[in-house]
Design a protein around this motif. Structure first.
Motif, PDB file in Angstrom:
ATOM      1  N   GLN A  79      -1.960   0.404  -4.058  1.00  0.00           N
ATOM      2  CA  GLN A  79      -1.342  -0.700  -3.327  1.00  0.00           C
ATOM      3  C   GLN A  79       0.010  -1.068  -3.942  1.00  0.00           C
ATOM      4  O   GLN A  79       0.970  -1.368  -3.223  1.00  0.00           O
ATOM      5  N   VAL A  80       0.098  -1.042  -5.260  1.00  0.00           N
ATOM      6  CA  VAL A  80       1.382  -1.322  -5.925  1.00  0.00           C
ATOM      7  C   VAL A  80       2.401  -0.242  -5.570  1.00  0.00           C
ATOM      8  O   VAL A  80       3.572  -0.535  -5.290  1.00  0.00           O
ATOM      9  N   ALA A  81       1.972   1.010  -5.562  1.00  0.00           N
ATOM     10  CA  ALA A  81       2.875   2.097  -5.188  1.00  0.00           C
ATOM     11  C   ALA A  81       3.356   1.939  -3.753  1.00  0.00           C
ATOM     12  O   ALA A  81       4.536   2.171  -3.449  1.00  0.00           O
ATOM     13  N   ASN A  82       2.465   1.537  -2.875  1.00  0.00           N
ATOM     14  CA  ASN A  82       2.857   1.296  -1.481  1.00  0.00           C
ATOM     15  C   ASN A  82       3.893   0.182  -1.391  1.00  0.00           C
ATOM     16  O   ASN A  82       4.836   0.245  -0.594  1.00  0.00           O
ATOM     17  N   ALA A  83       3.716  -0.857  -2.204  1.00  0.00           N
ATOM     18  CA  ALA A  83       4.669  -1.972  -2.187  1.00  0.00           C
ATOM     19  C   ALA A  83       6.045  -1.527  -2.627  1.00  0.00           C
ATOM     20  O   ALA A  83       7.068  -1.994  -2.111  1.00  0.00           O
TER      21      ALA A  83
ATOM     22  N   VAL B 274       1.885  -6.586  -4.718  1.00  0.00           N
ATOM     23  CA  VAL B 274       1.403  -5.773  -3.598  1.00  0.00           C
ATOM     24  C   VAL B 274       2.003  -6.309  -2.299  1.00  0.00           C
ATOM     25  O   VAL B 274       2.534  -7.422  -2.243  1.00  0.00           O
ATOM     26  N   GLN B 275       1.919  -5.498  -1.263  1.00  0.00           N
ATOM     27  CA  GLN B 275       2.500  -5.848   0.025  1.00  0.00           C
ATOM     28  C   GLN B 275       1.499  -6.663   0.848  1.00  0.00           C
ATOM     29  O   GLN B 275       0.380  -6.224   1.094  1.00  0.00           O
ATOM     30  N   TRP B 276       1.902  -7.856   1.275  1.00  0.00           N
ATOM     31  CA  TRP B 276       1.079  -8.721   2.099  1.00  0.00           C
ATOM     32  C   TRP B 276       1.372  -8.447   3.574  1.00  0.00           C
ATOM     33  O   TRP B 276       2.313  -7.737   3.912  1.00  0.00           O
TER      34      TRP B 276
END
Length: 334
Positions: free
Chosen positions: A23-27, A129-131
Motif C-alpha cells: 500500500q505504501v508503494a502504491n501511494a 498510504v493512499q486514501w
C-alpha cells in the motif's frame, strides 16, 4: 516529532499489516486525484487539483476553502473566507511516500510508538498510504461534508473512516471500529499544525492547572501554571507535552495575526502541545531554517494514559472543531 514510550502494557501491540508495504508503494506511485471519481458525487465546489504540489481534493464553499490530499487522508489547508490559512505547511517536503509535514496528519492506531515494538512505523499506518473519498454532501448553506477512508487491512482488527466538514467551522472526526473478534486498545491523534505569527509570541488558554507528561524530561509529570507559552521558565524554547484529563476546549491567542483559534475536542481526554524548538528543527529534513517559529501543534488526542478500548463491533469517534475568532472573542472579520 514526538515518540511516546513503548513500555506500556495496556495497549494492543500491532504487527505491521501484511499488505502495508504494498500500500505504501502504491501511494508513492499515485498520480492526480481521479476527477471522474469525484464527478460521480456531482457536488458543486468540489474538484480535483493540486495544493502545495500534492494531488488533492479542493473544496470551495461560501464559508471557507480547503484542500485534502489523498496521500494520508491529509487535510492540507482550511481558509475561512477573507482570512489567512488556519494551518501551516512546510515549504520543504520529503518525497512521497514519506509523511507530509504540516496540515493535519492522521495518527492511528497508535501515537508515536506508544505501547508498540520498535519495528512499526512511527505514528501508525494511515499517513503514508493512499486514501479514497467515499461520500461528498453539500448542505443548503453550502457547507461540504466528505468521508474518506484508508485501505482496510484484514489482519489489523480495526477499520478507520474520517469525516471532514468544511463550513464556518472546520469539523474533523476519526471513526474507529473494532472489526475483529477480540478487544483492542489503541491511541491516536489529529496532529494539527496551526499557523502562527511567531510561536514565541502566542499563548494557549485552557490548560492552567493540568498535569502533563514532558517527553523532553523522560515523561516526568509536571503541572501547568497559567497559559501555555513556549518560553516556560522550566524548559524554554520547546514543547512536547501530553496533557491528561484535559477539558476539551482550548484557545490559541495570536496577537501577531490578530486572531484566536478555538479548538474544541470530543472523544478525547488528552491534548498534545508540540513545537520542536530551534535545535531539533535544524535536524529535520523537511523544515527550512526558522520554519519552527511559524507553527504550533495542538493535537486532539487519545495518548499517554488516555487509551481507547473497544470490544468487537464497537466504535469510537475522536472529533475536533476549529473556529477562528477575533481577539475580542467574536468571530474574526471577513
Amino acid at each position: 516529532m514526538h515518540v511516546a514510550p513503548a513500555t506500556s502494557s495496556v495497549e494492543t501491540r500491532f504487527a505491521v499489516p501484511r499488505d502495508f508495504a504494498a500500500q505504501v508503494a502504491n501511494a508513492a506511485q499515485a498520480g492526480a486525484v481521479d476527477a471522474d471519481e469525484l464527478s460521480d458525487f456531482d457536488v458543486p465546489g468540489v474538484r480535483a487539483g493540486l495544493f502545495a504540489g500534492y494531488p488533492a481534493v479542493l473544496i470551495e464553499t461560501p464559508h471557507a476553502q480547503a484542500a485534502i490530499a489523498l496521500h494520508g487522508g491529509h487535510l492540507l489547508s482550511y481558509v475561512p473566507s477573507g482570512q489567512q490559512d488556519v494551518l501551516w505547511m512546510s515549504p520543504r517536503q520529503a518525497q512521497l511516500p514519506a509523511a507530509i509535514r504540516g496540515g493535519v496528519p492522521v495518527i492511528w492506531p497508535y501515537f508515536g510508538r506508544q505501547g508498540q515494538a520498535g519495528d512499526v512505523p512511527s505514528h501508525g499506518f494511515a499517513r503514508t498510504v493512499q486514501w479514497r473519498v467515499t461520500s461528498v454532501v453539500r448542505d443548503e448553506d453550502g457547507t461540504v461534508s466528505l468521508t474518506l477512508a484508508p485501505p482496510q487491512h484484514a489482519d489489523l482488527g480495526l477499520a478507520l473512516r474520517m469525516h471532514v466538514r468544511i463550513g464556518p467551522a472546520l469539523e474533523q472526526t476519526l471513526e474507529t471500529t473494532n472489526t475483529g473478534e477480540t478487544a483492542i486498545a489503541f491511541t491516536q491523534a489529529l496532529h494539527s499544525y496551526f499557523r502562527v505569527s511567531d510561536v514565541a509570541a502566542v499563548r494557549v488558554e485552557g490548560l492552567d492547572g493540568l498535569e502533563f507528561l514532558d517527553k523532553n524530561d523522560d515523561y516526568a509529570r509536571h503541572t501547568q501554571t497559567g497559559d501555555w507559552v513556549l518560553d516556560d521558565a522550566r524548559d524554554p524554547g520547546r514543547s512536547d507535552y501530553i496533557y491528561a484529563e484535559a477539558g476539551g476546549r482550548y484557545r490559541l491567542d495570536d496577537p501577531g495575526l490578530g486572531r484566536r483559534i478555538e479548538l474544541t475536542t470530543m472523544g478525547s481526554r488528552s491534548v498534545v502541545v508540540w513545537n520542536p524548538g530551534e535545535a531539533a528543527a535544524e535536524r529535520s529534513q523537511d523544515m527550512d531554517q526558522g520554519a519552527w517559529r511559524g507553527f504550533l501543534c495542538i493535537e486532539a488526542a487519545n495518548a499517554g494514559p488516555d487509551v481507547v478500548r473497544l470490544a468487537p463491533g464497537e466504535s469510537h469517534a475522536l472529533t475536533q472543531r476549529v473556529r477562528v475568532l477575533a481577539r475580542d472573542g467574536g468571530l474574526a472579520a471577513r
